[in-house]
Design a protein around this motif. Structure first.
Motif, mmCIF file in Angstrom:
data_model
loop_
_atom_site.group_PDB
_atom_site.id
_atom_site.type_symbol
_atom_site.label_atom_id
_atom_site.label_comp_id
_atom_site.label_asym_id
_atom_site.label_seq_id
_atom_site.Cartn_x
_atom_site.Cartn_y
_atom_site.Cartn_z
ATOM 1 N N GLU A 333 0.836 -1.196 0.000
ATOM 2 C CA GLU A 333 0.000 0.000 0.000
ATOM 3 C C GLU A 333 0.874 1.251 0.000
ATOM 4 O O GLU A 333 1.987 1.256 0.526
ATOM 5 C CB GLU A 333 -0.915 0.037 1.228
ATOM 6 C CG GLU A 333 -1.968 -1.051 1.271
ATOM 7 C CD GLU A 333 -1.489 -2.287 2.006
ATOM 8 O OE1 GLU A 333 -0.281 -2.353 2.296
ATOM 9 O OE2 GLU A 333 -2.308 -3.174 2.275
ATOM 10 N N LEU A 334 0.362 2.316 -0.587
ATOM 11 C CA LEU A 334 1.087 3.579 -0.550
ATOM 12 C C LEU A 334 1.155 4.100 0.880
ATOM 13 O O LEU A 334 2.231 4.361 1.408
ATOM 14 C CB LEU A 334 0.406 4.593 -1.467
ATOM 15 C CG LEU A 334 0.557 4.317 -2.963
ATOM 16 C CD1 LEU A 334 -0.345 5.242 -3.758
ATOM 17 C CD2 LEU A 334 1.999 4.485 -3.388
ATOM 18 N N CYS A 335 -0.003 4.287 1.501
ATOM 19 C CA CYS A 335 -0.035 4.662 2.916
ATOM 20 C C CYS A 335 -1.114 3.835 3.593
ATOM 21 O O CYS A 335 -2.306 4.014 3.320
ATOM 22 C CB CYS A 335 -0.321 6.152 3.108
ATOM 23 S SG CYS A 335 -0.358 6.627 4.867
ATOM 24 N N HIS A 336 -0.705 2.939 4.454
ATOM 25 C CA HIS A 336 -1.646 2.111 5.194
ATOM 26 C C HIS A 336 -1.931 2.805 6.520
ATOM 27 O O HIS A 336 -1.015 3.173 7.254
ATOM 28 C CB HIS A 336 -1.044 0.731 5.456
ATOM 29 C CG HIS A 336 -2.054 -0.282 5.881
ATOM 30 N ND1 HIS A 336 -2.702 -1.107 4.984
ATOM 31 C CD2 HIS A 336 -2.558 -0.589 7.102
ATOM 32 C CE1 HIS A 336 -3.544 -1.898 5.640
ATOM 33 N NE2 HIS A 336 -3.475 -1.593 6.926
ATOM 34 N N THR A 337 -3.206 3.033 6.809
ATOM 35 C CA THR A 337 -3.573 3.702 8.050
ATOM 36 C C THR A 337 -4.072 2.695 9.071
ATOM 37 O O THR A 337 -4.668 1.667 8.736
ATOM 38 C CB THR A 337 -4.644 4.775 7.814
ATOM 39 O OG1 THR A 337 -5.760 4.208 7.127
ATOM 40 C CG2 THR A 337 -4.087 5.917 6.996
ATOM 41 N N ILE A 338 -3.821 3.013 10.325
ATOM 42 C CA ILE A 338 -4.255 2.202 11.455
ATOM 43 C C ILE A 338 -5.357 2.965 12.180
ATOM 44 O O ILE A 338 -5.164 4.094 12.619
ATOM 45 C CB ILE A 338 -3.092 1.898 12.418
ATOM 46 C CG1 ILE A 338 -1.917 1.252 11.657
ATOM 47 C CG2 ILE A 338 -3.556 1.017 13.563
ATOM 48 C CD1 ILE A 338 -2.233 -0.039 10.968
ATOM 49 N N ASP A 339 -6.532 2.328 12.290
ATOM 50 C CA ASP A 339 -7.710 2.954 12.891
ATOM 51 C C ASP A 339 -7.749 2.603 14.383
ATOM 52 O O ASP A 339 -7.953 1.445 14.752
ATOM 53 C CB ASP A 339 -8.954 2.445 12.180
ATOM 54 C CG ASP A 339 -10.238 3.109 12.675
ATOM 55 O OD1 ASP A 339 -10.188 3.865 13.666
ATOM 56 O OD2 ASP A 339 -11.305 2.847 12.069
ATOM 57 N N TRP A 340 -7.548 3.610 15.228
ATOM 58 C CA TRP A 340 -7.554 3.390 16.677
ATOM 59 C C TRP A 340 -8.912 3.617 17.290
ATOM 60 O O TRP A 340 -9.078 3.500 18.498
ATOM 61 C CB TRP A 340 -6.517 4.295 17.341
ATOM 62 C CG TRP A 340 -5.123 3.859 17.034
ATOM 63 C CD1 TRP A 340 -4.377 4.209 15.955
ATOM 64 C CD2 TRP A 340 -4.327 2.941 17.783
ATOM 65 N NE1 TRP A 340 -3.160 3.578 15.986
ATOM 66 C CE2 TRP A 340 -3.085 2.804 17.101
ATOM 67 C CE3 TRP A 340 -4.521 2.250 18.984
ATOM 68 C CZ2 TRP A 340 -2.067 1.986 17.573
ATOM 69 C CZ3 TRP A 340 -3.506 1.423 19.461
ATOM 70 C CH2 TRP A 340 -2.289 1.299 18.754
ATOM 71 N N THR A 341 -9.921 3.950 16.465
ATOM 72 C CA THR A 341 -11.279 4.116 16.998
ATOM 73 C C THR A 341 -12.027 2.795 16.989
ATOM 74 O O THR A 341 -13.101 2.682 17.588
ATOM 75 C CB THR A 341 -12.069 5.138 16.165
ATOM 76 O OG1 THR A 341 -12.308 4.618 14.850
ATOM 77 C CG2 THR A 341 -11.303 6.453 16.052
ATOM 78 N N ALA A 342 -11.502 1.781 16.295
ATOM 79 C CA ALA A 342 -12.171 0.487 16.197
ATOM 80 C C ALA A 342 -12.083 -0.254 17.523
ATOM 81 O O ALA A 342 -11.063 -0.228 18.212
ATOM 82 C CB ALA A 342 -11.541 -0.354 15.092
ATOM 83 N N GLU A 343 -13.167 -0.928 17.882
ATOM 84 C CA GLU A 343 -13.169 -1.716 19.123
ATOM 85 C C GLU A 343 -12.395 -3.002 18.912
ATOM 86 O O GLU A 343 -12.267 -3.508 17.812
ATOM 87 C CB GLU A 343 -14.617 -2.021 19.535
ATOM 88 C CG GLU A 343 -15.353 -0.788 20.054
ATOM 89 C CD GLU A 343 -14.756 -0.214 21.316
ATOM 90 O OE1 GLU A 343 -14.235 -0.995 22.125
ATOM 91 O OE2 GLU A 343 -14.791 1.024 21.483
#
Length: 343
Positions: A333-343
């Motif tokens: 991926e170009l920029c992989h984001t990590i979602d910290w709002t997910a339970e």
């Protein structure tokens, strides 16, 4: 205290945070990591606490970290601003974090901010380490601030002029960010070069040209190498103009790179010049700081075209899989984001 361990067994099991604690991701061996519960200190004067919304994975650098390939000579220079631990392992690393200020100075409370902080759910830092987002920049796009800041610095080093033909070799996150920033120079003709034909779609979204590395690459006035591959660096040398230079944005860690310095390299008098975001480019060092360089990057991110670089996202619970992919080279991926709002 480790919350859980091995990354090679699929998603790590993570307990809910205890009060006044944060969940942080530590790399502990090549391709492996663990979640650790860490205390969140009280907020003192001049500090602010942040609850993380997203972190971004800087694939080039974080792949080297995940594999333990940061050269010993660079262990100190390569430290991220809020890194914990030491290279190679165990280390808490990262520098693309966006969150909401919960406590701190009145001018920051409730604001969405960018910080050069590792992958962690909550943290406390000095207030002046936080950068409020402009109103037109959504939180997930803001994780690209580090990439666009790097692009600004590279272009300060390369110094393209009005109407220049700019060729960027390597259509990864940094190369694409450089191309989009360079496109804003009046009259510029910008081309991204890559070995992956699928990157043509990204180039179109960024409104820049595209060429496969195997094809005839357009003539250039300015050549920037951001491929992270020796073949890309040699291609950049081949297409550089006579009496020109190649600005090298890639960092190769401890990997040797073979260069073709025979043939017409000397007769065309090609120069190689590195660009590194750790310091403001020499051309602007007397008038700009790292803080206002980052503020400029955040303003540039009001441009929605940068959303083309956000090519994947995962819950924070999947950081084990993300780290393993970084280490084994399957992360693309170009920029992989990590979602910290997910339970």
């Amino acid at each position: 205290m480790a919350v859980t361990g091995n990354t090679t067994q699929g998603p790590a099991e993570v307990h809910h945070e205890i009060p006044d604690a944060a969940t942080a991701w530590w790399s502990i061996a090549p391709g492996q990591g663990e979640f650790r519960s860490e205390p969140v200190p009280d907020v003192s004067d001049g500090e602010a606490s942040v609850r993380t919304l997203y972190t971004g994975v800087s694939r080039g650098t974080e792949s080297l970290v995940a594999r333990g390939e940061v050269p010993e000579s660079e262990h100190e220079r390569m430290r991220a601003p809020f890194q914990a631990g030491e290279f190679p392992f165990p280390v808490k690393y990262g520098y693309l974090s966006v969150g909401t200020v919960e406590h701190g100075p009145a001018w920051l409370r409730g604001r969405t901010v960018f910080a050069l902080f590792p992958h962690q759910s909550r943290f406390v830092v000095p207030a002046d380490a936080l950068h409020p987002l402009p109103d037109g920049v959504p939180p997930r796009r803001a994780v690209l601030a580090g990439a666009v800041e790097t692009a600004v610095n590279v272009l300060w080093d390369a110094a393209p002029l009005v109407g220049d033909r700019v060729v960027v070799v390597g259509a990864g996150m940094i190369g694409c960010a450089i191309a989009r920033v360079a496109r804003g120079i009046p009259g510029s003709d910008v081309t991204l070069v890559d070995v992956d034909p699928a990157r043509a779609i990204t180039a179109e979204a960024l409104d820049v040209g595209f060429a496969l590395a195997s094809d005839d690459v357009p003539q250039a006035d300015v050549v920037i190498e951001a491929s992270g591959a020796g073949a890309g660096l040699n291609l950049a040398l081949a297409i550089a103009p006579t009496d020109g230079e190649v600005v090298v944005a890639s960092w190769y860690g401890n990997r040797p790179v073979w260069l073709e310095l025979g043939a017409d390299f000397h007769s065309r008098r090609i120069a190689l010049r590195p660009s590194q975001v750790g310091a403001v480019a020499a051309r602007r060092r007397g008038s700009r700081t790292t803080r206002n360089r980052l503020a400029l990057a955040l303003r540039l991110l009001e441009d929605p075209a940068y959303d083309a670089l956000l090519s994947g996202t995962s819950s924070w619970r999947q950081l084990s899989e993300v780290t393993a992919a970084l280490a084994d080279g399957t992360a693309d991926e170009l920029c992989h984001t990590i979602d910290w709002t997910a339970e």
